[in-house]
Design an enzyme around this catalytic site. Structure first.
Site, mmCIF file in Angstrom:
data_model
loop_
_atom_site.group_PDB
_atom_site.id
_atom_site.type_symbol
_atom_site.label_atom_id
_atom_site.label_comp_id
_atom_site.label_asym_id
_atom_site.label_seq_id
_atom_site.Cartn_x
_atom_site.Cartn_y
_atom_site.Cartn_z
ATOM 1 N N CYS A 61 -2.359 9.192 2.850
ATOM 2 C CA CYS A 61 -2.068 8.581 1.543
ATOM 3 C C CYS A 61 -3.129 8.936 0.519
ATOM 4 O O CYS A 61 -2.829 9.103 -0.652
ATOM 5 C CB CYS A 61 -1.929 7.069 1.688
ATOM 6 N N GLU B 81 0.882 -1.180 0.000
ATOM 7 C CA GLU B 81 0.000 0.000 0.000
ATOM 8 C C GLU B 81 0.904 1.210 0.000
ATOM 9 O O GLU B 81 1.491 1.543 1.037
ATOM 10 C CB GLU B 81 -0.903 -0.016 1.233
HETATM 11 P P1 NDP Z 1 8.555 4.494 4.413
HETATM 12 O O1 NDP Z 1 8.489 3.704 3.169
HETATM 13 O O2 NDP Z 1 9.713 5.364 4.656
HETATM 14 O O3 NDP Z 1 8.461 3.541 5.688
HETATM 15 C C1 NDP Z 1 7.412 2.621 5.856
HETATM 16 C C2 NDP Z 1 7.859 1.543 6.826
HETATM 17 O O4 NDP Z 1 8.885 0.765 6.210
HETATM 18 C C3 NDP Z 1 8.469 2.088 8.111
HETATM 19 O O5 NDP Z 1 8.120 1.263 9.185
HETATM 20 C C4 NDP Z 1 9.948 2.003 7.807
HETATM 21 O O6 NDP Z 1 10.757 1.991 8.939
HETATM 22 C C5 NDP Z 1 10.007 0.683 7.085
HETATM 23 N N1 NDP Z 1 11.213 0.460 6.289
HETATM 24 C C6 NDP Z 1 12.197 1.331 5.956
HETATM 25 N N2 NDP Z 1 13.139 0.728 5.187
HETATM 26 C C7 NDP Z 1 12.743 -0.556 5.041
HETATM 27 C C8 NDP Z 1 13.259 -1.685 4.328
HETATM 28 N N3 NDP Z 1 14.387 -1.620 3.625
HETATM 29 N N4 NDP Z 1 12.572 -2.848 4.381
HETATM 30 C C9 NDP Z 1 11.420 -2.940 5.065
HETATM 31 N N5 NDP Z 1 10.856 -1.904 5.752
HETATM 32 C C10 NDP Z 1 11.518 -0.726 5.740
HETATM 33 O O7 NDP Z 1 7.181 5.310 4.480
HETATM 34 P P2 NDP Z 1 6.772 6.405 5.535
HETATM 35 O O8 NDP Z 1 6.809 5.812 6.897
HETATM 36 O O9 NDP Z 1 7.556 7.624 5.243
HETATM 37 O O10 NDP Z 1 5.236 6.630 5.194
HETATM 38 C C11 NDP Z 1 4.785 7.568 4.288
HETATM 39 C C12 NDP Z 1 4.438 6.895 2.978
HETATM 40 O O11 NDP Z 1 3.459 5.892 3.204
HETATM 41 C C13 NDP Z 1 3.813 7.846 1.995
HETATM 42 O O12 NDP Z 1 4.348 7.616 0.717
HETATM 43 C C14 NDP Z 1 2.354 7.466 2.024
HETATM 44 O O13 NDP Z 1 1.652 7.791 0.855
HETATM 45 C C15 NDP Z 1 2.423 6.002 2.243
HETATM 46 N N6 NDP Z 1 1.173 5.496 2.781
HETATM 47 C C16 NDP Z 1 0.405 4.685 1.993
HETATM 48 C C17 NDP Z 1 -0.820 4.247 2.449
HETATM 49 C C18 NDP Z 1 -1.668 3.352 1.633
HETATM 50 O O14 NDP Z 1 -2.549 2.718 2.208
HETATM 51 N N7 NDP Z 1 -1.483 3.251 0.331
HETATM 52 C C19 NDP Z 1 -1.339 4.643 3.757
HETATM 53 C C20 NDP Z 1 -0.440 5.503 4.490
HETATM 54 C C21 NDP Z 1 0.767 5.895 4.011
HETATM 55 P P3 NDP Z 1 11.325 3.371 9.518
HETATM 56 O O15 NDP Z 1 10.227 4.374 9.512
HETATM 57 O O16 NDP Z 1 11.688 3.006 10.876
HETATM 58 O O17 NDP Z 1 12.437 3.765 8.602
#
Ligand code: NDP
Length: 512
Positions: A281, A247
């Site tokens: 999002c 997502e």
């Molecule tokens: P990120 O992609 O930066 O992070 C998402 C999660 O992935 C966090 O828990 C992060 O950890 C973790 N992560 C980071 N690197 C890795 C890796 N290599 N492998 C696995 N997991 C990893 O997103 P954001 O947290 O910045 O969230 C914002 C984004 O999410 C926006 O683009 C938004 O549009 C999207 N979003 C989409 C939704 C949907 O339903 N389509 C709903 C809500 C948000 P850490 O934060 O600790 O680095």
């Protein structure tokens, strides 16, 4: 200034991160960065716990969700306080998006999971109907890894987890490093509701921990986050041949038709763009308004935005930006837009009256698709409005994006709204509404194009935490297998005659 910063640790010690409230900049605690060893150990515990859980009747598992709902009601102030401390969003948004949405989800799946996942008998087509019987059994996958983002820290953690749990899986959650305490609170709430040990665990940490979880032996990853990280998760899952749902981000378009109720549309634009400080999002990130009503619509939007109160204390309508990196992206998009000729009607800067991470609600015009603000995900309180000649041009512009998460159309003619919705290249579209799809439990939710793979929520989402196993039963007790050999030209000719009868004659076609 940093909201998450590394803590000095001695060599050999685990890394630790210190967190600050983005609205007040006060320290709110530290977390440990868990490693691949922690993730692997968690999977081992989860796998043991899942065996008994997966064999319980769904009605029994539903009772745990019901108790979780009762605990949620009792602890709603804790949830709101935790979310506010981590994000600086408004209290109303925490109540509606985090507490109410999770309560509704718990209630829905507690009541409906048994129906959605009950074994089904399906009638086969044609002649097969008299020979075979088909049953579909929904079997839990085993251990599901859930990786969640920071913008809806409680709801985007709880919602996939509770669905995976009621489907019979054990779950390991890795919340964002920016909002880990909401994830840890989810664990407390499940534990207080009596969920057996080991079924729900939380790993804290940053990207290293997220990557570790994807490679620790889970049977599926449910990921919500950015396109860039989603791609890494997809690669990790592909290499291990395990399924994932992604997502991802969006750049949702709003189309305002000539016949729209402009008061409603302006209200929808403001809510769509500024809810959760634009860090949503399915937030509205670009508006296409038909020329003939553009001036009046824009005036109404600006009037409405000028009434919004931003703050961190007491009653206010727009909260903080949840972390500095997001503020940098917003400022970069704004600088690019202004340099390329965008006109700032209101806002357009950090809020000078507030100490924390605050950007003023901003409305822009004179924008075009050469600007980052119309192409890339901004994820901030910015509403760019573009005038278009007609609805056809609006649809073409809305579809001119690498994202395809959501969108919305405003018109008094609902049938036309639905027709336009069908032509928008989006995972979901609202007509005379916005940002609602994730909150409708029955609606499958997921993005097209770079906004994701697969869908969550509703029947499709819940079944996605299971393997749909077809069980075929021979109605004659297996007799056909005994008659199979020897192969012969005579039986081949019989088969060919049979096909001709079945698909080459009127009666055959009727039968099949
Ligand atoms: P990120 O992609 O930066 O992070 C998402 C999660 O992935 C966090 O828990 C992060 O950890 C973790 N992560 C980071 N690197 C890795 C890796 N290599 N492998 C696995 N997991 C990893 O997103 P954001 O947290 O910045 O969230 C914002 C984004 O999410 C926006 O683009 C938004 O549009 C999207 N979003 C989409 C939704 C949907 O339903 N389509 C709903 C809500 C948000 P850490 O934060 O600790 O680095």
């Amino acid at each position: 200034m940093a909201i998450v910063s590394p803590v000095n640790t001695a060599p050999g010690e685990r890394r630790r991160l210190a967190l600050q409230n983005p609205a007040t900049l006060e320290p709110i605690g530290e977390i440990e960065v868990q490693t691949i060893d922690d993730a692997t150990a968690a999977v081992e515990i989860a796998r043991k716990a899942q065996v008994e859980w997966g064999s319980l009747p769904i009605s029994e598992r539903a009772r745990y969700l019901q108790r979780t709902l009762e605990t949620l009601l009792e602890r709603q102030d804790d949830i709101i306080d935790t979310v506010l401390r981590e994000t600086g969003k408004t209290r109303t948004e925490a109540l509606q998006m985090e507490v109410f949405a999770v309560g509704d989800s718990l209630n829905y799946y507690a009541k409906n999971a048994a129906r959605i996942l009950r074994p089904e008998k399906r009638t086969l087509h044609g002649i097969l109907r008299v020979l075979k019987q088909l049953r579909i059994i929904y079997r839990p996958l085993g251990v599901v890894g859930v990786i969640s983002p920071w913008n809806g820290p409680f709801v985007l953690s709880m919602n996939p987890c509770l669905q995976a749990l009621i489907a019979g899986n054990a779950v390991i959650l890795k919340p964002s490093e920016i909002t880990p305490f909401s994830g840890l609170l989810a664990a407390e709430i499940f534990a207080a509701a009596g969920l057996p040990d080991g079924l729900f665990q939380v790993l804290t940490g940053d990207g290293e921990t997220g990557a570790a979880l994807t490679r620790a032996g889970v049977d599926k990853v449910s990921f919500t986050g950015s396109v860039e990280t989603g791609r890494k998760v997809a690669v990790a899952c592909a290499e291990q041949l395990i399924p994932c749902t992604l997502e991802l981000g969006g750049k949702d378009a709003m189309i305002v038709c000539e016949d729209a109720n402009l008061d409603y549309a302006a209200g929808g634009a403001v809510a769509g763009a500024f809810m959760n400080t634009g860090q949503y999002c399915c937030g509205t990130e670009r508006v296409y308004v038909v020329e003939s009503v553009a001036e009046e619509f824009t005036r109404k939007v600006v009037d409405c935005v000028s009434e919004l109160r931003q703050g961190s204390d007491g009653e206010f309508d727009v909260g903080a930006i949840f972390w500095p990196r997001q503020l940098e992206i917003i400022e970069e998009h704004m600088a690019d837009a202004v340099e390329r000729g965008a006109k700032v009607l209101t806002g357009g800067r950090r809020n000078p009256d507030l100490e924390g991470l605050f950007y003023e609600p901003t409305v822009l015009t004179n924008v075009d698709h050469g600007m980052k603000i119309m192409r890339d995900e901004t994820f901030g309180p910015i509403l760019p409005i573009m005038r278009v000649s007609d609805e056809e041009a609006a649809i073409a512009h809305a579809n001119d994006s690498r994202y395809g998460l959501g969108g919305n159309v405003w018109t008094r003619d609902t049938s036309k709204g639905v027709r336009i919705a069908q032509r928008m290249q989006s995972g979901s579209v609202c007509v005379n509404d916005m940002t609602m799809t994730y909150g409708i439990q029955e609606a499958p939710f997921g993005g097209l194009k770079q906004s994701g793979i697969g869908q969550v929520n509703g029947e499709t989402g819940l079944r996605g935490y299971c393997h749909a196993e077809p069980i075929i039963v021979d109605r004659r007790g297996g007799k056909m297998s005994a008659d199979r050999y020897p192969y012969s030209a005579k039986t081949d000719a019989g088969m060919q005659k049979f096909m001709k009868l079945l698909w080459g004659t009127g009666i055959g076609r009727w039968l099949s």
